[in-house]
Design a protein around this motif. Structure first.
Motif, PDB file in Angstrom:
ATOM      1  N   VAL A  33      -1.874   7.498   7.077  1.00 45.16           N
ATOM      2  CA  VAL A  33      -1.012   6.518   7.666  1.00 45.16           C
ATOM      3  C   VAL A  33      -0.458   6.065   5.879  1.00 45.16           C
ATOM      4  N   ASP A  34      -1.271   6.670   4.997  1.00 44.13           N
ATOM      5  CA  ASP A  34      -0.497   6.513   3.827  1.00 44.13           C
ATOM      6  C   ASP A  34       1.100   7.426   3.527  1.00 44.13           C
ATOM      7  N   GLU A  35       0.534   8.989   4.437  1.00 43.19           N
ATOM      8  CA  GLU A  35       2.496   9.370   4.376  1.00 43.19           C
ATOM      9  C   GLU A  35       3.119   9.098   5.175  1.00 43.19           C
ATOM     10  N   LEU A  36       2.825   8.073   6.432  1.00 40.32           N
ATOM     11  CA  LEU A  36       3.848   7.823   7.472  1.00 40.32           C
ATOM     12  C   LEU A  36       4.342   6.701   6.564  1.00 40.32           C
ATOM     13  N   ALA A  37       3.974   5.735   5.590  1.00 37.56           N
ATOM     14  CA  ALA A  37       4.071   4.609   4.573  1.00 37.56           C
ATOM     15  C   ALA A  37       4.797   5.362   3.958  1.00 37.56           C
ATOM     16  N   MET A  82      -2.483  18.152   4.674  1.00 35.32           N
ATOM     17  CA  MET A  82      -1.411  16.833   4.864  1.00 35.32           C
ATOM     18  C   MET A  82       0.415  16.869   4.946  1.00 35.32           C
ATOM     19  N   THR A  83       1.314  15.703   5.012  1.00 36.34           N
ATOM     20  CA  THR A  83       2.478  15.821   5.115  1.00 36.34           C
ATOM     21  C   THR A  83       3.264  14.800   5.077  1.00 36.34           C
ATOM     22  N   VAL A  84       4.870  14.029   4.750  1.00 28.69           N
ATOM     23  CA  VAL A  84       5.040  13.252   4.587  1.00 28.69           C
ATOM     24  C   VAL A  84       6.078  13.009   5.715  1.00 28.69           C
ATOM     25  N   PRO A  85       5.440  12.553   6.718  1.00 27.29           N
ATOM     26  CA  PRO A  85       6.811  13.198   8.179  1.00 27.29           C
ATOM     27  C   PRO A  85       8.593  11.851   7.676  1.00 27.29           C
ATOM     28  N   THR A  86       9.369  12.986   8.487  1.00 29.49           N
ATOM     29  CA  THR A  86      10.419  12.783   8.342  1.00 29.49           C
ATOM     30  C   THR A  86      10.608  11.437   9.454  1.00 29.49           C
ATOM     31  N   ILE A  87      11.189  10.507   8.665  1.00 30.54           N
ATOM     32  CA  ILE A  87      11.271   9.470   9.840  1.00 30.54           C
ATOM     33  C   ILE A  87      12.947   9.147  10.391  1.00 30.54           C
ATOM     34  N   GLY A 118      -8.299   7.969  10.727  1.00 31.88           N
ATOM     35  CA  GLY A 118      -8.726   7.508   8.994  1.00 31.88           C
ATOM     36  C   GLY A 118      -8.008   6.476   8.541  1.00 31.88           C
ATOM     37  N   TYR A 119      -8.075   5.574   9.437  1.00 35.70           N
ATOM     38  CA  TYR A 119      -6.987   4.255   8.893  1.00 35.70           C
ATOM     39  C   TYR A 119      -7.858   3.448   8.139  1.00 35.70           C
ATOM     40  N   ASP A 120      -8.539   2.985   7.127  1.00 31.91           N
ATOM     41  CA  ASP A 120      -9.343   1.752   7.379  1.00 31.91           C
ATOM     42  C   ASP A 120      -9.265   0.916   6.198  1.00 31.91           C
ATOM     43  N   ILE A 121      -8.184   0.318   5.267  1.00 34.77           N
ATOM     44  CA  ILE A 121      -7.815  -0.579   3.968  1.00 34.77           C
ATOM     45  C   ILE A 121      -8.158  -1.864   3.850  1.00 34.77           C
ATOM     46  N   ARG A 122      -9.848  -2.069   4.545  1.00 36.62           N
ATOM     47  CA  ARG A 122     -10.630  -3.275   4.480  1.00 36.62           C
ATOM     48  C   ARG A 122     -10.339  -3.759   3.654  1.00 36.62           C
ATOM     49  N   THR A 178       0.299  -1.033   4.521  1.00 37.08           N
ATOM     50  CA  THR A 178       0.080   0.211   3.593  1.00 37.08           C
ATOM     51  C   THR A 178       1.450   0.108   3.032  1.00 37.08           C
ATOM     52  N   LEU A 179       2.648   0.002   2.929  1.00 35.16           N
ATOM     53  CA  LEU A 179       3.921  -0.161   2.477  1.00 35.16           C
ATOM     54  C   LEU A 179       3.343  -1.561   1.569  1.00 35.16           C
TER      55      LEU A 179
END
Length: 255
Positions: free
Chosen positions: A66-70, A1-6, A184-188, A97-98
């Motif tokens: 999604v964490d890493e995207l944030a 897993m890695t933090v993507p460049t935005i 894999g996203y579920d922050i309920r 997530t932010l």
């Protein structure tokens, strides 16, 4: 897993105005917001960002959450100071997530056509496999049906067509990796930790993130409200830009 460049767009609006960051839906680009930005820029300095492999952002080569995207969005915007945030679908998931991971950066967030969990995990994996085998072009018809309310394409044919072209132009692997992030996203269970004011907005005809998704967000966070955007389905900024801008201006002027 890695933090993507935005990649961010150039800011629009007065340099001294409060910063407002806009996030995209999967398969779209910053053009999703282009008819809303002028109204928002009256009161804010506005910029938007693209998902990996979409629009101006570089393609992703490694999996991310999604964490890493944030985290990637936070890294891109951090030097500009605290900001308001509005995001659609996956961009909305990033907004929530932010609020969990970078609460000092986000003053308040509008979560549009989104949820604390979206779709079925296997469905996202199946879509990722389809795109890797057949490209994003294979999604055009189904995406048009998901994205737009019954009259939206006829009402705004040029922009609707450009959005579908943005989907076709998206990098296949990056799109597939976004699908797997959503799987894999579920922050309920974590909504109660989000302390910033949150507006959860839903489009009347949205079948991807219908009213109950917005209501779940508004109930779960510490300070949440919910609003309907009429004449829209899953892409309210493109389908109903005037209504979307009015909702957002009302929400962010309270900051």
């Amino acid at each position: 897993m890695t933090v993507p460049t935005i990649t961010l767009t150039a800011p629009v609006g007065d340099a001294g105005a409060p910063l407002l960051v806009l996030g995209p839906s999967l398969g779209t680009s910053t053009i999703l917001w282009e008819d809303v930005i002028p109204a928002l820029a009256v009161d804010h300095r506005v910029l938007a960002w693209d998902l990996p492999g979409h629009g101006a952002s570089p393609a992703a080569t490694e999996a991310f959450t999604v964490d890493e995207l944030a985290d990637g969005v936070a890294a891109a915007v951090a030097d500009l100071g605290p900001f308001g945030y509005a995001g659609v679908s996956l961009g909305g998931a990033v907004g929530l997530t932010l609020g969990l991971r970078h609460p000092s950066l986000v003053r308040r967030a509008a979560i549009i056509a989104s949820g604390a969990q979206l779709g079925e995990s296997q469905g996202w994996h199946d879509r990722a496999a389809q795109v890797r085998a057949q490209s994003t072009s294979s999604l055009i018809t189904a995406s048009a049906q998901r994205w737009f309310a019954p009259e939206s394409i006829a009402r705004r044919p040029e922009l609707s067509g450009r959005l579908l072209h943005a989907l076709q132009d998206a990098d296949d692997e990056s799109y597939a990796l976004c699908c797997e992030a959503l799987a894999g996203y579920d922050i309920r269970g974590e909504l109660g930790r989000i302390g910033m004011p949150v507006l959860a907005a839903w489009g009347t005809f949205d079948r991807v993130a219908p009213e109950e998704k917005s209501a779940e967000i508004a109930r779960g966070v510490q300070s949440g409200t919910v609003v309907e955007i009429q004449d829209a389905a899953h892409l309210p900024p493109a389908e109903a830009p005037e209504a979307t801008a009015a909702v957002l201006r009302d929400f962010f002027k309270e900051a």
